[in-house]
Scaffold this motif. Structure first.
Motif, PDB file in Angstrom:
ATOM      1  N   HIS A  37     -46.558  19.547   8.233  1.00 38.86           N
ATOM      2  CA  HIS A  37     -46.941  18.896   7.247  1.00 38.86           C
ATOM      3  C   HIS A  37     -46.965  19.247   5.882  1.00 38.86           C
ATOM      4  N   LYS A  38     -46.690  18.126   5.005  1.00 39.79           N
ATOM      5  CA  LYS A  38     -47.025  18.424   3.631  1.00 39.79           C
ATOM      6  C   LYS A  38     -48.385  17.643   3.138  1.00 39.79           C
ATOM      7  N   ASN A  39     -48.607  18.385   2.083  1.00 42.38           N
ATOM      8  CA  ASN A  39     -49.963  17.607   1.493  1.00 42.38           C
ATOM      9  C   ASN A  39     -49.675  16.153   0.953  1.00 42.38           C
ATOM     10  N   ALA A  58     -60.939  11.592  -5.525  1.00 40.86           N
ATOM     11  CA  ALA A  58     -60.665  12.069  -4.091  1.00 40.86           C
ATOM     12  C   ALA A  58     -59.983  13.368  -4.194  1.00 40.86           C
ATOM     13  N   VAL A  59     -60.238  14.382  -3.477  1.00 37.36           N
ATOM     14  CA  VAL A  59     -59.753  15.776  -3.482  1.00 37.36           C
ATOM     15  C   VAL A  59     -59.459  16.244  -2.024  1.00 37.36           C
ATOM     16  N   LEU A  60     -58.080  16.661  -2.081  1.00 40.69           N
ATOM     17  CA  LEU A  60     -57.374  17.148  -0.866  1.00 40.69           C
ATOM     18  C   LEU A  60     -57.622  18.646  -0.896  1.00 40.69           C
ATOM     19  N   VAL A  61     -58.470  19.139  -0.020  1.00 36.61           N
ATOM     20  CA  VAL A  61     -58.649  20.683   0.041  1.00 36.61           C
ATOM     21  C   VAL A  61     -57.717  21.114   1.185  1.00 36.61           C
ATOM     22  N   SER A  62     -56.699  21.818   0.668  1.00 36.17           N
ATOM     23  CA  SER A  62     -55.724  22.359   1.592  1.00 36.17           C
ATOM     24  C   SER A  62     -55.148  23.666   1.632  1.00 36.17           C
ATOM     25  N   LEU A  63     -54.802  23.881   2.937  1.00 36.64           N
ATOM     26  CA  LEU A  63     -54.163  25.128   3.272  1.00 36.64           C
ATOM     27  C   LEU A  63     -52.882  24.858   3.673  1.00 36.64           C
ATOM     28  N   LEU A  64     -52.211  23.726   3.481  1.00 39.56           N
ATOM     29  CA  LEU A  64     -50.950  23.441   4.171  1.00 39.56           C
ATOM     30  C   LEU A  64     -49.962  24.005   2.911  1.00 39.56           C
ATOM     31  N   GLU A  65     -48.696  23.738   3.395  1.00 40.46           N
ATOM     32  CA  GLU A  65     -47.743  24.614   2.281  1.00 40.46           C
ATOM     33  C   GLU A  65     -48.083  25.941   1.650  1.00 40.46           C
ATOM     34  N   PRO A  66     -48.293  26.974   2.335  1.00 42.71           N
ATOM     35  CA  PRO A  66     -49.018  27.949   1.763  1.00 42.71           C
ATOM     36  C   PRO A  66     -48.171  29.028   0.735  1.00 42.71           C
ATOM     37  N   ASP A  67     -46.926  28.491   0.856  1.00 45.92           N
ATOM     38  CA  ASP A  67     -45.786  29.158  -0.126  1.00 45.92           C
ATOM     39  C   ASP A  67     -45.428  28.358  -1.038  1.00 45.92           C
ATOM     40  N   ASN A  68     -46.140  27.135  -1.311  1.00 47.16           N
ATOM     41  CA  ASN A  68     -45.592  26.319  -2.368  1.00 47.16           C
ATOM     42  C   ASN A  68     -46.721  26.669  -3.491  1.00 47.16           C
ATOM     43  N   ILE A  76     -54.585  20.982  -8.858  1.00 47.29           N
ATOM     44  CA  ILE A  76     -53.099  19.982  -9.160  1.00 47.29           C
ATOM     45  C   ILE A  76     -53.685  18.528  -9.233  1.00 47.29           C
ATOM     46  N   ASP A  77     -53.360  17.979 -10.440  1.00 48.76           N
ATOM     47  CA  ASP A  77     -53.791  16.538 -10.538  1.00 48.76           C
ATOM     48  C   ASP A  77     -52.606  15.686 -10.076  1.00 48.76           C
ATOM     49  N   VAL A  78     -52.993  14.933  -9.077  1.00 51.04           N
ATOM     50  CA  VAL A  78     -51.758  13.969  -8.640  1.00 51.04           C
ATOM     51  C   VAL A  78     -51.983  12.555  -9.023  1.00 51.04           C
ATOM     52  N   SER A  79     -52.928  12.168  -9.864  1.00 51.68           N
ATOM     53  CA  SER A  79     -53.330  10.896 -10.297  1.00 51.68           C
ATOM     54  C   SER A  79     -52.093  10.175 -10.721  1.00 51.68           C
ATOM     55  N   HIS A  80     -50.776  10.621 -11.066  1.00 49.27           N
ATOM     56  CA  HIS A  80     -49.714   9.862 -11.413  1.00 49.27           C
ATOM     57  C   HIS A  80     -49.183   9.203 -10.071  1.00 49.27           C
ATOM     58  N   LYS A  81     -49.633   9.537  -8.916  1.00 55.14           N
ATOM     59  CA  LYS A  81     -49.380   9.003  -7.844  1.00 55.14           C
ATOM     60  C   LYS A  81     -50.494   8.138  -7.188  1.00 55.14           C
ATOM     61  N   TYR A  82     -51.560   8.759  -7.258  1.00 52.20           N
ATOM     62  CA  TYR A  82     -52.988   8.106  -6.883  1.00 52.20           C
ATOM     63  C   TYR A  82     -53.912   8.589  -7.671  1.00 52.20           C
ATOM     64  N   GLU A  83     -54.822   7.134  -8.193  1.00 53.74           N
ATOM     65  CA  GLU A  83     -55.604   7.286  -9.095  1.00 53.74           C
ATOM     66  C   GLU A  83     -56.707   8.286  -8.722  1.00 53.74           C
ATOM     67  N   LYS A  84     -57.035   9.088  -9.548  1.00 49.72           N
ATOM     68  CA  LYS A  84     -58.035  10.227  -9.787  1.00 49.72           C
ATOM     69  C   LYS A  84     -58.066  10.871  -8.639  1.00 49.72           C
ATOM     70  N   MET A  85     -56.941  11.294  -8.285  1.00 48.45           N
ATOM     71  CA  MET A  85     -56.820  12.462  -7.002  1.00 48.45           C
ATOM     72  C   MET A  85     -56.278  13.836  -7.493  1.00 48.45           C
ATOM     73  N   TYR A  86     -56.917  14.924  -6.594  1.00 55.00           N
ATOM     74  CA  TYR A  86     -56.538  16.290  -6.906  1.00 55.00           C
ATOM     75  C   TYR A  86     -56.319  16.817  -5.492  1.00 55.00           C
ATOM     76  N   VAL A  87     -55.260  17.896  -5.664  1.00 54.72           N
ATOM     77  CA  VAL A  87     -55.104  18.663  -4.597  1.00 54.72           C
ATOM     78  C   VAL A  87     -55.544  20.232  -4.652  1.00 54.72           C
ATOM     79  N   ILE A  88     -56.396  20.939  -3.946  1.00 54.32           N
ATOM     80  CA  ILE A  88     -56.614  22.280  -4.505  1.00 54.32           C
ATOM     81  C   ILE A  88     -56.695  23.035  -3.194  1.00 54.32           C
TER      82      ILE A  88
END
Length: 214
Positions: A37-39, A58-68, A76-88
């Protein structure tokens, strides 16, 4: 904080004021099926959960896509897709809490002022509501008073008309009495006996008797 099924909510308060809330969701390779799966596969669901729980971030704490390398560089701010969301990655868990809390504290005073302004707006709305209620009641009272005044004027006009009729009738009666009086005053023996020989003879006889008595 609150926890359920691998995610939890971080909240902090200033008195009774909830000035920050963050929903976290944890993802790693063990949570996935054989298909990688992807983040991005989890962002939509995370956004829905954030809204349902009434969280600000909202924050996604992820080990997915380790080579990305994008996700490996930091927050990583992904609020351009979903408001006030980050991936770390997990190592940025504490730093992102610190950053978001500091930012929230800076805006806390603005939120307080907004809450006060909203409270005043409610007060103004209540005042306007009471003012409108008073205006409506006052308007109804004025209308009722006007209607009663108009009815009274109508009754007075009717009474005046009735009195005028009485006055006119009295004046007519007075005219009739005056005419009758004039006729009585103009009544003479000559007029009474005119063209009435019998009555003339009776009056002549009465006159002769009166003269003899004298």
């Amino acid at each position: 904080s609150e926890g359920s099924k691998g995610d939890f909510i971080f909240r902090d308060f200033d008195g009774d004021f909830d000035y920050i809330s963050i929903m976290f969701e944890m993802k790693n390779e063990n949570d996935t099926t054989a298909t990688k799966h992807k983040n991005e596969d989890f962002l939509k669901k995370l956004d829905e959960d954030r809204r349902k729980k009434g969280c600000e971030y909202a924050v996604l704490v992820s080990l997915l896509e380790p080579d990305n390398e994008t996700y490996n560089t930091g927050i990583i701010d992904v609020s351009h897709k979903y408001e006030k969301m980050y991936v770390i990655r997990p190592q940025f868990f504490i730093p992102i809490i610190t950053l978001l809390v500091q930012a929230a504290k800076k805006s806390l005073e603005y939120k307080r002022q907004l809450a006060i302004a909203q409270s005043k707006e409610v007060d103004v709305t209540n005042f306007e509501s009471k003012l409108n209620e008073f205006r409506n009641l006052f308007g109804n009272n004025v209308k009722n008073a006007h209607d009663r005044f108009r009815d009274a004027i109508t009754a007075i006009d009717k009474s005046i008309a009735d009195l005028q009729k009485v006055k006119d009738n009295l004046l007519k009666s007075d005219d009739h009495l005056r005419l009758a009086n004039d006729k009585v005053e103009g009544l003479t023996i000559r007029k009474l006996t005119h063209k009435n020989p019998t009555m003339k003879a009776k009056f002549d006889e009465a006159r002769e008797i009166t003269e003899e008595m004298d």
